[in-house]
Motif scaffolding. Structure first.
Motif: not given
Length: 453
Positions: A27-41, A140-151, A189-190
């Motif tokens: 449950s604690q392995r959900k840090p790096f919220v800011g880094a993750y949001v920047s990654l999504l962007l 991880l699923r959000r990241l993959i969703l962004i790549q797949a939907a964008s392509v 690849i997508s």
């Protein structure tokens, strides 16, 4: 004597505490919220390229802004990082270092080589952020969703706009989508990622949307007339069908794949068929396919010669074109890296790709049954295999997509491993409970007799 010191009870309590600690750590392995949001962007900017189709954004360096935000967020969150970096990230760090050395030692053009390396080095920051911030299946699923939907959107826009280059459909946007061959490989690849998201979709509308997107993407690949893309598509489809239709026992996928292949070949395969024929027959030189094939063979052997002449540091990233004799790239990612970065860079590049395959093999070992992790591992295996096949005919060693794929495998492996450890701890607790219940009546008898101290 107290019953609390009986070994079986201690074992049960110890396992229960271990299980609780595992759950707390999970449950604690959900840090790096800011880094993750920047990654999504950054993923939205890189995959969808909004600056190319939204008026006014072309003057804003969106990718650089997103990269700087990710770097700042990561720096502020480093105190939360406890584990070591995956081996593939270490290999990528060494690869970037080797390319900087190759640029500094370049006998051709140092300034251009340094700039090329600086542009490529941005992927290192993104991969590091992925390795530390993508620690849950949802992320991880959000990241993959962004790549797949964008392509998928890029493919639809390219089909709609219909820009032709010698009869071949090319991308309407810049960057990694401008060349028909690179666009085809990005789509291929997508495709397995889109199919995985289709299987994970619950609503009928979502399934219909992903099905339509997959058909448009396949149609787009045929219209590009990319021979390297077609080979990559064959490999991707073969691995995907083996994993999902044969091993996962979804036999209907074989029938659907055959129908889709026949229909697409009938309505959009004219350019591709002509280019495949022209590869070996000068009389069938569709869209200069025969001349292109001959030139690529010469470029390949020229890149091998350059590698032999400069085995340690190459000629510097991006500099092979000046030595090619025709101002063309190698059209082979492996010799592109070896001729421009040296043999050490080639070895590190191969190790990065090999690590991706190894991560997926280990993920399957931890994820038993039809789990989401196993499904994503199968899809990523098809994507990675398709990239390797396509990279033999295309110069895409400096593109970000292959390193994203390897980073996905790293994140998926970590998620599957933690999930397996959690499940094992819960099974241990459940196995100890009957033994604890067996001792309960005996404990009551001992306490009633006054034997407990």
């Amino acid at each position: 004597m107290s019953f609390a010191h009986i070994p079986a009870a201690d074992a049960a309590n110890s396992v229960a505490m271990d299980s609780t600690s595992v759950q707390q750590r999970s449950s604690q392995r959900k840090p790096f919220v800011g880094a993750y949001v920047s990654l999504l962007l950054f993923m939205v900017v890189y995959c969808a390229r909004p600056e190319d189709w939204i008026p006014g954004l072309s003057v804003v360096p969106l990718a650089k802004v997103a990269g700087v935000l990710a770097l700042l967020a990561l720096m502020f969150s480093l105190r939360q990082f406890r584990s070591s970096l995956p081996r593939e990230v270490i290999y990528l760090i060494l690869l970037v270092g080797q390319l900087f050395l190759a640029a500094a030692m370049s006998p051709v053009w140092r300034g251009g080589a340094v700039q090329k390396t600086l542009d490529f080095a941005k992927v290192l920051l993104i991969v590091i952020v992925m390795s530390v911030a993508v620690n849950t299946a949802r992320r991880l699923r959000r990241l993959i969703l962004i790549q797949a939907a964008s392509v998928a959107v890029i493919a639809a826009v390219a089909v709609w706009k219909g820009h032709l280059l010698l009869g071949r459909l090319e991308g309407t946007l810049g960057g990694n989508y401008s060349d028909p061959n690179d666009l085809a490989l990005a789509i291929i690849i997508s495709l397995p990622l889109c199919l995985a998201l289709l299987f994970l979709s619950r609503g009928g509308l979502q399934k219909a949307a992903w099905s339509l997107a997959i058909l448009v993407m396949l149609y787009m690949v045929f219209l590009t007339g990319s021979r390297g893309g077609f080979i990559a598509l064959i490999v991707t489809a073969a691995v995907f069908l083996w994993e999902f239709a044969i091993r996962a026992r979804r036999r209907y996928l074989l029938v659907l794949a055959m129908l889709a292949g026949v229909i697409l070949w009938q309505f959009s395969g004219g350019m591709l068929v002509g280019r495949l024929k022209g590869t070996f027959n000068q009389q069938e030189d569709t869209a200069a396919s025969y001349g292109s094939s001959e030139a690529r063979q010469q470029l390949f052997w020229r890149s091998v010669v350059v590698t032999k002449q400069h085995p340690l540091f190459g000629v510097g990233p991006g500099n092979f074109q000046e030595l090619s004799g025709s101002w063309h790239v190698t059209h082979n990612s492996f010799t592109e890296i070896s001729s421009e970065g040296g043999v050490p860079a080639f070895v590190l590049y191969v190790l990065i790709l090999w690590s991706g395959f190894k991560n997926l093999r280990e993920t399957k070992r931890f994820a038993r049954g039809r789990t989401v992790s196993r499904l994503m591992a199968r899809a990523l295996l098809a994507s990675l295999a398709g990239y390797v096949a396509g990279s033999v005919f295309l110069s895409v060693g400096y593109e970000f997509f292959p390193y994203f794929l390897v980073a996905y495998t790293s994140a998926l492996f970590g998620i599957a491993k933690r999930s397996a450890a959690h499940s094992k701890a819960r099974e241990s607790v459940s196995q100890e409970k009957p033994e604890k219940e067996t001792w309960a009546p005996l404990r009551g008898a001992i306490d009633s007799a006054g034997w407990a101290s």
